[in-house]
Each structure stands twice: as C-alpha cells, then as structure tokens.
Scaffold this motif. Structure first.
Motif, PDB file in Angstrom:
ATOM      1  N   UNK A  11       2.618   6.325   6.829  1.00 47.56           N
ATOM      2  CA  UNK A  11       2.716   5.513   5.620  1.00 47.56           C
ATOM      3  C   UNK A  11       3.748   4.404   5.790  1.00 47.56           C
ATOM      4  N   UNK A  12       4.874   4.746   6.425  1.00 51.41           N
ATOM      5  CA  UNK A  12       5.880   3.714   6.656  1.00 51.41           C
ATOM      6  C   UNK A  12       5.358   2.646   7.616  1.00 51.41           C
ATOM      7  N   UNK A  17       3.350  -3.185   7.941  1.00 42.76           N
ATOM      8  CA  UNK A  17       2.330  -4.240   7.933  1.00 42.76           C
ATOM      9  C   UNK A  17       2.452  -5.110   6.692  1.00 42.76           C
ATOM     10  N   UNK A  18       2.655  -4.439   5.551  1.00 43.43           N
ATOM     11  CA  UNK A  18       2.785  -5.167   4.292  1.00 43.43           C
ATOM     12  C   UNK A  18       4.019  -6.064   4.324  1.00 43.43           C
ATOM     13  N   UNK A  19       5.117  -5.502   4.821  1.00 40.41           N
ATOM     14  CA  UNK A  19       6.358  -6.275   4.854  1.00 40.41           C
ATOM     15  C   UNK A  19       6.199  -7.496   5.764  1.00 40.41           C
ATOM     16  N   UNK A  20       5.526  -7.294   6.890  1.00 42.63           N
ATOM     17  CA  UNK A  20       5.312  -8.418   7.811  1.00 42.63           C
ATOM     18  C   UNK A  20       4.537  -9.534   7.117  1.00 42.63           C
ATOM     19  N   UNK A  34       5.106  -3.187  -4.861  1.00 47.46           N
ATOM     20  CA  UNK A  34       3.850  -2.684  -5.432  1.00 47.46           C
ATOM     21  C   UNK A  34       3.021  -1.967  -4.372  1.00 47.46           C
ATOM     22  N   UNK A  35       2.956  -2.568  -3.187  1.00 47.84           N
ATOM     23  CA  UNK A  35       2.224  -1.915  -2.097  1.00 47.84           C
ATOM     24  C   UNK A  35       2.924  -0.629  -1.671  1.00 47.84           C
ATOM     25  N   UNK A  36       4.256  -0.685  -1.610  1.00 44.17           N
ATOM     26  CA  UNK A  36       5.011   0.498  -1.189  1.00 44.17           C
ATOM     27  C   UNK A  36       4.709   1.669  -2.113  1.00 44.17           C
TER      28      UNK A  36
END
Lengths: 162, 598
Positions: A11-12, A17-20, A34-36
C-alpha cells in the motif's frame, strides 16, 4: 478498513506512485491525502509522517489538514461507512429516527466503528438526495425514502456481502 | 449516423440511480436485444428530469410516454407492448401525464413542468451526459466558438453584464462585474474556479447539472477564461457526489480529446484546461476565499477581504469563482443574446432560478422557474401542495444562511431582493417546506447546530458566538428557557452578523432571527408556558389518554417500555407522567387515536 501488516508495504508503494504524481503540484497535498486514505484506510500518524518525509511538507501542516476536513479519519474506518443524512430535507422527514434505529441495531454511536470492523456510523451533511429524503449513503451507494424498519435489512445485506 | 425509430430515456441521476435505474437500464437492453430491436431502439442514459419523487423515471420518444416508479419486472412489458406492438402501457404511466380521455400529455403540459422554464437545466434529462456528441448536437460548444471567433474579450463581458446574470450560489453578485474586475489586472496567470462544493442542506441543483449536463459547465468556464485572460480552470467538487465526479472526469477527457479544451482551441491560439479538485467535507469551503485556500492544499479557512479574489485569489493570482448554476446559464446567454435572458425575471433579478423542493411537499424534486414566480405557485401549482392535508407553515430558503418564509408571504414574487427584504435569502436554492408538525424553535436549533459544527474556528464571533446561541436554544427546547433569553439571542445575533470574518459566520444567526421575526409566539410558548406548540420538543411534551376515546384495550400499556400506563381492561387507561419517558410508543400503537400530546 481492516488493514493487515502484510500488504501494508504494498500500500505504501502504491502511495509512492501517488506522491510522485502530485509532488510539486501546487495544492497537491489534499489529493495525496485523499488517495492515501483510499489506499490505507486512514491517515494515521504513520501515514502523516510518511507523506511529510516524501514531500517535505511539515507534519504539523498535514495534521492540520487531516483534522480540518471531516472526510479524513485518523483511525481506520469499518469496511462499510454508513452515513445517514441529517440535512434539512431529511431531518424534517424523520432521518433522526432512522439514525436512532441504526445506533440501536449496530450498538454504536455516531463516529464509532463496530468491534468486527464492518461498520462505521456517521451523520453526514446533505448528500443532495433531498428528493428521496430521508437518505443514507453506504460507501458510494445511496438509499432513499428510508423508514426505521428498513435498517435491519440494509445491515443484513452488507453483513452477508462480508 | 444511425437512425433509431424510438428512444428510451432513463434517468441516471443520483436519485433515480438509488431507486435502481441501473438495473432497469440493463433489463431494457436485454429485452430490446431479445426482441431483436437493438438497431431500431436506443436506450439513452440521461441526467435528472427533476421529478425525483416519482423515480425511477423513463420517457419513451417519439410518443413522450412518461413512465414513473418503474420496477425491473415492468420492463419486459414496456418492451413487448410499447416498443414491439406500439401500445403504450397505460397503467405504468405517470398519472398526471395522461389526460382524462387517455391521451398522453407532453412534458410542458404536466402540472409539475407547466410553469417551469428550463435554461440551466435545459439538457438535464434530455441528453446522455457521458457523450459529448449529444451535447454538441444540442448546440454544445457553439457559444465557445462564437465567443472565440466573433467576439472580443470585452464583448463577452459586456454581454454577461447586460444580461443581468447574478451569482446563483447565494449572494447574487453580478457575474459580469466579477469578470470585469478580474480582467482588469495585468497578470501572466489568472484562474477560473467553479464552486461545485454544494453544501447547503437541501440544495441539489448543482449536483443535477454536473450529473446531467457537465459540458455546459466546462464550456462556460472556457468562455470565462477567454474573457478574463486565464488558461487554467479548477472545479472544486464535493467528494460526496461520486456520480458527478465521474461524469466530470469523462467530460473533461472527451473535451480534451475533441480539442475543445487544451491548446489552441478552434485554431484561435486560445489555451484553456480544467482540473478537478475534490472537497473533503467542510461546509465552509463553499465560501469563496476558503475554497481557494482549500485548492491550495491547506485547511479551508476563509481569508479577510479585501484583497478580493479578482485581484488576489487562488495562489495569489487574479481569480474568478462562479457557481455551477451560474455557469450553466452562460452559454445560453452568449448564444441567445443578453436581451433574451433579461426578458425573463424581475427588474433586478433576471433569468430563471433552480430550486430544490424538499421537505413536506408532494412533488419533491428540482424545479426551474423564472424569477418573480410566487412561492404559492411553486408550492401549490408545481409542488402539488402539502402531503396528508396538513397546513403550510413556512418555507425555508437559503440553508443555514437563510430564513423561513411564513404563509403571509406566500404571494411575494421570488427574487434576490424580495427575499432579503422578508428576512431570508435566495441562497443556492434549497427550499424546504415545513408544515404544522415542525417546531420552528427546533428548526432554528437544527441550523445552529449545523453552523457550530461547521464553523472553522478562525474568528471568535463565529466560533464562540454561535455556540452561545446554540446553548440558549438548547435550554429553551429543553424547557429551561428564561425571561430575557430572546433578547440575549437577538443581541448575540446582531454582534455576530457585524463582526464575523466570512459569509458563513455573518449569516449564521439568520435562521434564528427570521424564526424570531415570524414565530416569536412559539419561542414564548417554549419559554413562558413550557409548551411546544408543534409537539416536537420532547422535554416539553406530556402524553395523556383521552378517556372518551380509550376503549381500554391495554395495547398501549403492553407497548410502554417504561411501565407508565396502567388501568383496567375495557375502561380508560391512564399515563403516569412521572414514569413516562415520552418515547411515543403508546401513540404509535393506539388504534383509536386516544393518545394526546400536550
């Protein structure tokens, strides 16, 4: 969401990927959080520190955001979040009675989660289904024209789904 | 292009979706395929028809047969009778859509639609919101083309100014003026924001526009971008509206693919793109400066104005922020001209307004009416009156910022200024009807609970003041009101209105002030007589048994969880008020109407 340690690493990675994708985008913190929450089920202290380390945004700022918006939760929610609408239209048509029944049947109060991790009970603001008042959302599904008698059936439906 | 002899329009708005319309669509497609008609009949997934009360709704064209409350099991019959044999299934039709001699009325002749004028909602329930071609076929993106190729930036602003369009989100600020202010400053970057954080309880018109006609919002934002000199738009939409979010995403992708968003639109060199930002459940983010702070990724707290957003808005750049319904009017104004728009409505409020009718009313749903229509027309002619023969008590408009309109003002023409004059406001257009069973003190308390909960806490008048007001109301509804409470409420209200930082706080006392203005007697009954006239406030109620009506069946006594009812069978029972917990179980169980609330 009941999140086991086993897949938490994955999950992390997903969160990476989202953070990138959002790092450096102006105003990107909210979408990241929100994605986290979607991926990890909540934005607890660990998640906040993780986002902080990856983005350079102070953890105090992240905590501030997490506690400001009602959609963020610092504790994992149940698998199904039942949000009974207490908007005006629903209220004048008796949504309080439906909420009372939900509390009775689930044995929890607003904002609490059942011991088996299945249900979290929320009282939400208007969900824009005033034509169907009183209304309730279970995750993304909307139920309308509710009476207290509908409550056991709906709970049963989700219990059966597991 | 394919030609279909018949089209089946089914609502896929949130209302009808939760009444099972997706399963009905699936069944329609199955049955049509089984009948071998898939090349002759098309199933169209549309947005909201407005009459949510009767959902799921399906209209079959060319006949215009309006089917309501459809179930999955009804579909086969509609297909085999209507679509195969050409015989309308009369017993499934919406009753008011059929004349006495069995003819089908057109939509415009149905009571609910007769007085409506659909401008912002024109495409809702007509086109498939997930198909850009259907929008284009209904003059979609024509207004953008006209603006970009035939009009100067000042022309566009001029047209919007002349039309008299005012913001539909609440305050009613002239839209053209907003655009003019934002065009003025020189800046390499400007922003166009769309406020789709529809948070007023009881208002869902923005949701319906986004779900039923998302492209009309995108197109209007691009026009606004051209007018003020911006290349980037943001739509701030509530995460609580998953269908709207999904359709906006689809619409943005389709518009980009068609070259209607992005670089060099219509070969004019104009660039404009739109991104979505999801709200996270904070009512205050509907306030313009708070919304911008939230897009910036921070706690959504409002900022003092000035500087106004037109000068220093999102990310410190000149910004305009328009509400969804406002934008939904823009393209029609560009296409039909400002005179056309200004011909509708009253002197200072032009055009139409969408109201979300809810509460104690027969036809709950969305209605769009010319400004100046009276409340009586909305409630009785369009809304079909109050259910169960109850008496109208008040209509609440403007959500937690607005007020209650009592029966004495039923004939007032509705527009921005008239509503303010009678102590309410337009707000975003929620209209909750209340009948004699609603306690106005309790309603005022309900709204204050809302604002106390949603106050962001930045300024003390709102954070502390509204809480003090709520405490007083709480006491009053619990039978502990004191002489002087009303005056205290009025003083607090005045101070909060004068000193709170943003619109949320400044308007928070309105529900209390307006109920005090029109229903002061109810407050006084609570405080001085310890009585709730509507029979809502539990602490002030006492139950009793009418000995004339009681048949002594003992049902109430057996249902009483507190053991407060006693008596001999076949003679009148009595309630011991010391034991009574006021749960109402006796009232619900009595078959003779012998339980009286006092």
């Amino acid at each position: 969401m009941a999140v086991g340690n086993g897949n938490r690493k994955e999950q992390f990675e997903q969160l990476d990927g989202v953070i990138a994708q959002w790092k450096g985008v102006e105003g990107g913190l909210l979408p990241i959080m929100q994605h986290a929450q979607e991926i990890l089920g909540c934005v607890d202290e660990e998640v906040q520190h993780y986002i902080s380390a990856a983005t350079g945004i102070p953890v105090s700022t992240i905590y501030g955001v997490a506690t400001f918006y009602s959609q963020f939760t610092l504790k994992p929610r149940g698998k199904y979040t039942m949000g009974i609408c207490l908007g005006t239209a629903c209220y004048v048509r008796g949504s309080q009675q439906v909420l009372d029944e939900l509390e009775k049947r689930l044995g929890i109060g607003v904002g609490e989660t059942t011991a088996d991790g299945m249900f979290t009970l929320n009282a939400t603001r208007c969900i824009g289904c005033c034509g169907l008042a009183p209304a309730m959302m279970v995750n993304d599904e909307v139920y309308g024209r509710l009476v207290p008698g509908d409550v056991p059936g709906i709970i049963e439906k989700y219990r059966a789904r597991g | 292009m394919e030609y279909y002899r018949s089209q089946v329009l089914i609502c896929t708005g949130t209302g009808c979706s939760s009444s099972n319309s997706p399963a009905i669509i699936k069944r329609f497609e199955e049955c049509i395929r089984n009948a071998g008609l898939e090349n002759e009949i098309k199933v169209v997934r549309t947005g909201c028809f407005g009459l949510c009360e009767n959902g799921p709704i399906c209209i079959v064209y060319p006949e215009g047969a309006f089917y309501s409350h459809i179930k999955v099991d009804d579909v086969e019959r509609i297909v085999s009778e209507h679509l195969v044999k050409g015989r309308v299934v009369a017993d499934l039709l919406y009753k008011k859509s059929v004349t006495e001699d069995g003819k089908i009325r057109s939509l415009e002749e149905i009571d609910f639609y007769k007085k409506q004028k659909r401008v912002a909602l024109r495409n809702c329930g007509v086109i498939d919101p997930e198909n850009i071609n259907e929008y284009i076929a209904f003059d979609g993106y024509k207004a953008l083309a006209k603006a970009l190729t035939e009009m100067s930036r000042d022309d566009v602003i001029d047209v919007i100014l002349k039309s008299g369009l005012r913001g539909r989100g609440g305050a009613g600020f002239p839209t053209g003026l907003k655009w003019k202010f934002a065009k003025a400053p020189e800046s390499d970057v400007k922003y166009v924001c769309c406020n789709a954080d529809e948070g007023d309880p009881g208002a869902f018109m923005d949701r319906s526009v986004l779900e039923g006609d998302p492209h009309s919002v995108l197109e209007a934002m691009a026009i606004a971008g051209y007018a003020i000199g911006s290349q980037q738009g943001y739509i701030y939409v509530r995460a609580e509206y998953p269908i709207a979010v999904k359709r906006l995403r689809i619409a943005i992708d389709q518009a980009r693919e068609a070259g209607l968003l992005g670089k060099d639109i219509f070969g004019t060199g104009f660039n404009f793109d739109i991104d979505l930002r999801l709200g996270s459940g904070a009512f205050v983010c509907g306030e313009e400066t708070a919304l911008m702070t939230s897009i910036e990724g921070c706690r959504g707290e409002p900022r003092p104005r000035p500087p106004f957003p037109a000068i220093k808005g999102l990310f410190g750049k000149p910004t305009i922020l328009n509400n969804v319904e406002t934008l939904a009017n823009v393209c029609q104004i560009i296409l039909n001209g400002p005179e056309w728009f200004a011909s509708m409505g009253t002197e200072k409020s032009k055009g139409t307004k969408v109201f979300a009718l809810g509460g104690k009313i027969n036809n709950t749903g969305l209605v769009e009416i010319p400004m100046g229509t009276t409340l009586r027309e909305i409630i009785y002619d369009i809304g079909g009156g109050i259910p169960n023969g109850k008496k109208f008590k008040a209509a609440q408009t403007g959500g937690p910022s607005g007020g209650c309109i009592p029966a004495e003002h039923l004939d007032i023409p509705i527009d921005y200024d008239n509503l303010i004059a009678i102590g309410s406001m337009m707000g975003s257009g929620g209209m909750i009807v209340m009948d004699e069973d609603n306690c106005m003190v309790n309603i005022a308390k309900f709204f204050l609970e809302f604002t106390v909960d949603e106050s962001c806490g930045k300024c003390p008048p709102c954070r502390i003041g509204t809480r003090r007001m709520l405490e007083i109301l709480d006491r009053i509804t619990h039978g502990k009101g004191e002489d002087g409470d009303i005056e205290k409420l009025e003083k607090l209200a005045k101070n909060i209105k004068a000193s709170a930082l943003c619109g949320l706080g400044q308007t928070a006392p309105n529900p209390v002030l307006s109920t005090l203005r029109y229903f002061r007697d109810e407050y006084e009954a609570h405080i001085y007589e310890k009585r709730c006239p509507a029979g809502v406030c539990k602490a002030l109620l006492s139950y009793a048994i009418d000995p004339e009506k009681c048949r002594g069946c003992s049902l109430c006594a057996r249902n009483c969880p507190a053991g407060a009812i006693s008596g001999q069978v076949r003679s009148p029972f009595v309630i011991d008020n010391k034991k009574c917990i006021k749960c109402g179980a006796c009232e619900a169980s009595c078959k003779f109407g012998a339980i009286v609330k006092r």
